[in-house]
Design a protein around this motif. Structure first.
Motif, short mmCIF file in Angstrom:
data_model
loop_
_atom_site.label_atom_id
_atom_site.label_comp_id
_atom_site.label_asym_id
_atom_site.label_seq_id
_atom_site.Cartn_x
_atom_site.Cartn_y
_atom_site.Cartn_z
N ILE A 230 2.62 8.12 -7.55
CA ILE A 230 3.54 8.69 -8.55
C ILE A 230 4.29 9.97 -8.16
N ILE B 268 5.10 2.91 -6.21
CA ILE B 268 4.50 2.58 -7.50
C ILE B 268 5.58 2.59 -8.59
N TRP C 230 2.17 9.62 -17.85
CA TRP C 230 2.51 10.66 -16.85
C TRP C 230 3.81 11.41 -17.11
N TRP D 257 4.68 -1.76 -6.61
CA TRP D 257 3.30 -1.69 -7.09
C TRP D 257 3.34 -1.38 -8.59
N ASP E 204 1.77 -0.53 -11.91
CA ASP E 204 0.54 0.10 -12.41
C ASP E 204 0.66 0.31 -13.93
N MET E 205 -0.44 0.64 -14.58
CA MET E 205 -0.46 1.10 -15.98
C MET E 205 0.11 0.06 -16.96
N TRP F 61 -1.93 7.78 -22.76
CA TRP F 61 -2.91 8.76 -23.20
C TRP F 61 -3.33 8.40 -24.62
N ASP G 226 -9.28 0.92 -10.60
CA ASP G 226 -9.97 2.15 -10.20
C ASP G 226 -11.47 1.96 -10.00
N PHE H 46 -11.96 4.21 -4.98
CA PHE H 46 -10.89 5.07 -5.53
C PHE H 46 -11.44 6.44 -5.92
N HIS I 49 -7.35 3.03 -0.48
CA HIS I 49 -6.71 3.89 -1.49
C HIS I 49 -7.74 4.87 -2.00
O1 MIG Z 1 -3.54 7.44 -14.43
O2 MIG Z 1 -0.74 6.52 -10.07
O3 MIG Z 1 -5.13 2.51 -10.78
O4 MIG Z 1 -4.41 3.28 -8.19
O5 MIG Z 1 -3.43 5.89 -7.85
C1 MIG Z 1 -3.80 6.95 -13.13
C2 MIG Z 1 -1.98 7.14 -10.03
C3 MIG Z 1 -2.64 6.17 -12.64
C4 MIG Z 1 -3.98 4.40 -11.68
C5 MIG Z 1 -4.09 3.44 -10.55
C6 MIG Z 1 -4.32 4.19 -9.26
C7 MIG Z 1 -3.19 5.18 -9.04
C8 MIG Z 1 -3.11 6.13 -10.22
N1 MIG Z 1 -2.90 5.37 -11.45
#
Ligand code: MIG
Length: 805
Positions: free
Chosen positions: A286, A322, A359, A393, A395-396, A402, A471, A504, A529
Motif C-alpha cells: 500500500i 496491491i 487505509w 493484487w 486485497d481487503m 475498520w 494473514d 506474515f 511476504h
Molecule cells: O490491513 O496492505 O492480507 O498481505 O500486506 C492490512 C497491507 C492490509 C492485508 C493483507 C496483507 C497486506 C496488508 N493488508
C-alpha cells in the motif's frame, strides 16, 4: 402445534409430492408446502433446487457450465419417482419428498435424513443428509482443521481474520463444495447459495451432515464419479477452470509490507541478482500510493514509476501492485469524482452512497456486481498498465474496513440488475472485484497474461485469479496448516494458491524460514511476504546457511518449471489441482487421514511432499501404494508403508513415484532467461505404466487458446519395455531442441533402441539439488547422495520417438 413456537422459529420440512412433470431433462415437483426442480446436468451431475414458495430467476455467479443432453429415464411407482442415467440414480420418496442417490448398480451413495430432508426455520434453509457408516468429508475450500472434516462444522462468511489461529473460522473465502466418502464411494455436493452458510459434518450430533443458508433457495449439485478426480472435473465443468497464468507468475515472488521508495525496490531486486537467488516478481504494497488512493503513485517515493518498472523488467523482474476496493472520499481525486458521477458505488437503500473507513480514511466501494462498474474499474488500470505493471493484487475485498468489516446487511448491490442486499452479496464481492481486475487487465494488456491475486472469493474464483491465504503467522503450526489449506483449496477447484512463505505476522526463526521456502517451492503460488512490523525477511537476512538453503530450493523450483507448467496445464484442462491432497489418488486408504500424515500431498502428478516442521531431524512419512524414490538419495522404497526419514532443515522430505516422467530444465535466474535447448527428461523406473502430458506455449500470451501450444504425451510401459514421446500437437514450436534422457533405477548393461537404431547410455552420477549447503558441519552430516542414472542425449524431433529396451 406448540404455542411456544413463533412462526419464524417453526421447523418445516418439504412435504408430500402432489404433482410432477418431466420437461426435457428437468423434473419439476410440487409438494403440499414447496417446490423442487431436478435438472440432469450430465450423467453424473444432478442439480436440485428446492423452495418454499416460488423459484426466483435462475442466476449464479459461480456456475458457468450448461446441462448436456444425455440419456436418462424417469420411472414411477406408487410411492417413488426414480430418475436415472447410466451413472447415477435418484430415488425420490413421494411422501414426504426425500432424496436418495444410488450408483447405477444400486449402491447407496447419499440420502436425506428421513424426517428432516430439506427444511426451513424462518428464512433459513437446510438440507440434512444421513451420516453414513465411516463417512468422511473433505474440501470446503479455505478452511482450517483436519483433512477429514467429520465432526466439525464451518461457517461461510468472507472475513478479514488477521493473524487467524489454526482453528479459526471463517476466513476470507467461501466455497460451499465438499466431497463425501464412504464404502468405497465418492460424491460431491456444491450448494450454490451466496448467503451466509453453514456446513455441519456430524458436529455435535451423530445423525446427519447438513448444509444450510440464511436465506434464498436450496440449490445444490450432486456429483458422483468413481474417482475424486472425476468429481473435481465435474465440479470445474460447473464452476469453470483457470486460464494459463503467465510463466513468470510461477517463479519466485518477493513481497513485504512495504518496499519503498523506488531505490529500495531496486536494491532488493539487485540483491537477488548479486546473490544468484532466482526471482521473477516484486510486490508493491500500500505505500506505493499517494495517501492510499487506488490508481495513484506516491509523488516522492515513486516519482518515475515507468522508469522503475522498466529497470526492474531489464533485470528480469515483473512488478505487482496491491489494489484495495476502498476509493478515498476526496474532492479532486479522479477515481472518486468519476465513480460518484457515474454511479459506480454501493449505496444504502435510501440512495445515500455507503461510506466506511479503511487505509485511505473514509471510502466508497465500487459495486462489482454491476457490469458497468466492473468495466469502469477495469478501465482504471490503464495508467498502471501503461507504466508497465502486469500483476494486480486484490486485497481487503471481503469487504474489510475498520470496525470489523461489519458493512450493514441492507447495503444495496446491483447484482446484474436484479438487486441484492449485502447480506446476499458479501460472499461474492471479492470474486467479482478480482474478475473486474482480470477482465480489465486482460483487455488493456494487449493479449499478455496478467497475474491476478485475490484474498477473498467465492466458488468459481479460479476462472479469474490466483488466491493466497491471507494473514498467517510465522509459526511451525501455521506452516503445516498452510499446506492443508492449499490442499483443501485444490479439492475445491482452486489450483493457483499459496501462503505467505515465512509467515506474515511475527518474525520467523531462521530454520522456520528455510523449511518454509522448501515447502513454498512445492506450492503453486510461491511468494514470501511479511508484515509492516517485522524485521527484514528476504532469504539472506537469516544468515548464510538459510540463504544457501533458500537458493537451493528456489533453484530447484526453476529446474522443475517444465514439470510445473505442465501441471498447471492439467488444471486448465481438467480441473485437477497442482497441490493434490493424497485423498485424490489414495481416497480410501485410511492412513492418509492420520493426523501425522494428513498434510502430505502430491505436487503435480508424481512428486510426494511431506511438509515437516523445521524443528525435527526425523519424521514419519506415509508412502501410499506403489513404489517411491527418495528424491535426495535415489533409494527406492516400497509403498503402503510408514517410514522414518531424515529431515534436517535443508532436507524437505520429497519422494518420486516410480514410473514417473519428470521433465526439467537448467537453473535460471528468472523465467525471462532462456533455459537453453536441452530438456532433461527423468524417468524413474517402476512396475506401473504412466502417462505424462508435456505442455509448453509462449508463456505470456493467450495464443494457446487458438492452438499455439506444444503438447505431447510421454508414456512409460514397463511391460512392453518402452518410453514413447508421442508426436507433438499444436502450432507452437517448443523451446527445446534436444532431450537428455536420465534413467533412474534401470540396471546397467541393458541394450536400448531409439526408434530402430541402437542408442548407447552412459552410467553417471548427477546432483539434482545441490549437496553443498554450507560448510557448517551440522548440515554436511546429512548429505544428498549423488543420484545414479543412465544418460543419453537425443534430438527432440516432432514425430513420435520410441525408446525401447
Ligand atoms: O490491513 O496492505 O492480507 O498481505 O500486506 C492490512 C497491507 C492490509 C492485508 C493483507 C496483507 C497486506 C496488508 N493488508
Amino acid at each position: 402445534m406448540n404455542q411456544a413456537f413463533t412462526q419464524s422459529s417453526q421447523h418445516n420440512s418439504l412435504g408430500k409430492v402432489t404433482t410432477h412433470r418431466l420437461t426435457g431433462q428437468v423434473l419439476s415437483l410440487e409438494t403440499d408446502n414447496g417446490k423442487a426442480e431436478i435438472t440432469v446436468f450430465n450423467p453424473g451431475v444432478f442439480r436440485i433446487r428446492i423452495v418454499k414458495d416460488a423459484f426466483t430467476e435462475d442466476f449464479s455467479y459461480a456456475v458457468t457450465g450448461k446441462p448436456e443432453k444425455c440419456e436418462m429415464n424417469l420411472a414411477e411407482t406408487n410411492d417413488k419417482l426414480v430418475l436415472s442415467t447410466g451413472k447415477l440414480k435418484l430415488e425420490i420418496n413421494r411422501n414426504p419428498a426425500r432424496f436418495t442417490f444410488y450408483t447405477s448398480d444400486g449402491r447407496l451413495i447419499n440420502s436425506d435424513d428421513k424426517a428432516f430432508g430439506t427444511s426451513w426455520i424462518g428464512t433459513e434453509v437446510t438440507t440434512y443428509k444421513k451420516l453414513q457408516e465411516g463417512e468422511r468429508f473433505i474440501g470446503l475450500g479455505e478452511k482450517t482443521g483436519n483433512l477429514d472434516r467429520r465432526g466439525s462444522a464451518y461457517d461461510n462468511w468472507n472475513t478479514d481474520n488477521p493473524r487467524y489461529g489454526p482453528n479459526d473460522d471463517p476466513l476470507y473465502v467461501t466455497i460451499p463444495f465438499y466431497i463425501g466418502l464412504h464404502s468405497g464411494l465418492a460424491y460431491g455436493i456444491f450448494m450454490d447459495n451466496t448467503h451466509r452458510s453453514r456446513f455441519n459434518f456430524g458436529a455435535s450430533n451423530d445423525r446427519f451432515s447438513s448444509f444450510s443458508a440464511d436465506d434464498g433457495e436450496m440449490d445444490y449439485y450432486f456429483i458422483h464419479d468413481d474417482k475424486v478426480a472425476g468429481i473435481l472435473s465435474d465440479y470445474t465443468l460447473l464452476t469453470g477452470r483457470m486460464t494459463m497464468p503467465p510463466l513468470w507468475a510461477l517463479g519466485y515472488q518477493q513481497c513485504r509490507w512495504s518496499y519503498f521508495p523506488d531505490s529500495e525496490v531496486l536494491n532488493v531486486v539487485r540483491n537477488f541478482r548479486d546473490r544468484k537467488i532466482p526471482l521473477d516478481v516484486i510486490y508493491l504494497d500500500i505505500h506505493y500510493m499517494d495517501a492510499y488512493k487506488i490508481f495513484t503513485w506516491h509523488p516522492t517515493r515513486f516519482s518515475n514509476p515507468a522508469k522503475l518498472i522498466s529497470d526492474l523488467k531489464s533485470l528480469g523482474v515483473h512488478t505487482t501492485v496491491i489494489v484495495d476496493p476502498g476509493i478515498k472520499v476526496e474532492k479532486g481525486y479522479e477515481a472518486y469524482e468519476d465513480g460518484l458521477k457515474k454511479d459506480m458505488f454501493i449505496k444504502y437503500p435510501d440512495g445515500q452512497v455507503y461510506t466506511a473507513q479503511v487505509w485511505p480514511g473514509w471510502c466508497h466501494f465500487p459495486d462489482f456486481t454491476k457490469p458497468a462498474a466492473r468495466e469502469w474499474w477495469g478501465d482504471k488500470f490503464s495508467g498502471l498498465v501503461a507504466d508497465g505493471v502486469d500483476g494486480f493484487w486484490n486485497d481487503m475485498n471481503e469487504i474489510a474496513s475498520w470496525g470489523g468489516g461489519t458493512t450493514p446487511h441492507m447495503v444495496q448491490l446491483d447484482w446484474e440488475g436484479k438487486h441484492a442486499a449485502y447480506r446476499q452479496a458479501k460472499n461474492v464481492y471479492g470474486m467479482e472485484m478480482a474478475r473486474s481486475t482480470y477482465e480489465g487487465a486482460r483487455k488493456l494488456m494487449n493479449n499478455q497474461r496478467p497475474l491476478i491475486l485475490t484474498r477473498a472469493g467465492y466458488a468459481g474464483l479460479q476462472r479469474y485469479t490466483a488466491l493466497w491465504t491471507g494473514d498467517n503467522q510465522a509459526s511451525e503450526e501455521h506452516m503445516m496448516l498452510g499446506a492443508r489449506l492449499l490442499n483443501s483449496l485444490g479439492l475445491s477447484g482452486v489450483s493457483f494458491t499459496g501462503v505467505d512463505v515465512g509467515g506474515f505476522s511475527k518474525d520467523a526463526t531462521p530454520s522456520l524460514f528455510a523449511r518454509w521456502i522448501g515447502i513454498g517451492a512445492f506450492s503453486p503460488f510461491f511468494r514470501s511476504h511479511t508484515h509492516y512490523d517485522t524485521k527484514s525477511a528476504e532469504p539472506w537476512t537469516y544468515g548464510e546457511t538459510v540463504e544457501n538453503i533458500s537458493r537451493n530450493y528456489i533453484q530447484l523450483r526453476y529446474k522443475l518449471m517444465p514439470y510445473i507448467y505442465a501441471a498447471f496445464h492439467e488444471s486448465v484442462e481438467t480441473g485437477m489441482p497442482v497441490n493434490r491432497s493424497l485423498a485424490i489418488d489414495y481416497t480410501f486408504d485410511e492412513k492418509i487421514y492420520n493426523y501425522i500424515y494428513q498434510n502430505q500431498y502430491l505436487f503435480g502428478p508424481s512428486i510426494l511432499v511431506a511438509p515437516t516442521e523445521s524443528t525435527r531431524d526425523l519424521v514419519k512419512v506415509y508412502l501410499p501404494a506403489g513404489e517411491w524414490y527418495n528424491f535426495h538419495t535415489g533409494i527406492k522404497l516400497q509403498g503402503n508403508s510408514e517410514i522414518t526419514t531424515e529431515c534436517p532443515v535443508h532436507i524437505l522430505p520429497l519422494f518420486i513415484k516410480a514410473g514417473a516422467v519428470i521433465p526439467m530444465q537448467k537453473a535460471v535466474q528468472s523465467t525471462s532467461e532462456s533455459p537453453g535447448d536441452v530438456l532433461y527428461l527423468h524417468l524413474f523406473s517402476g512396475n506401473e505404466s504412466s502417462e505424462f502430458v508435456y505442455y509448453e506455449d509462449d508463456g505470456n500470451s493467450y495464443n494457446y487458446e487458438k492452438g499455439a501450444f506444444y503438447k505431447r504425451s510421454i508414456t512409460f510401459d514397463p511391460v512392453k519395455r518402452h518410453l514413447k514421446i508421442l508426436a507433438k500437437e499444436g502450432s507452437f514450436p517448443g523451446r527445446f531442441k534436444k532431450a537428455q534422457l536420465l534413467l533412474h533405477g534401470f540396471p546397467e548393461g541393458l541394450k536400448f533402441k531409439l526408434n530402430n537404431g541402437a542408442l548407447a547410455f552412459e552410467g553417471s552420477e548427477i546432483d539434482l539439488f545441490n549437496a553443498l549447503v554450507t560448510n557448517d558441519p551440522q548440515y554436511l552430516e546429512t548429505k544428498h547422495s549423488k543420484l545414479e542414472v543412465l544418460i543419453a542425449e537425443i534430438n527432440l524431433v516432432d514425430d513420435e520417438i520410441t525408446l525401447s529396451w
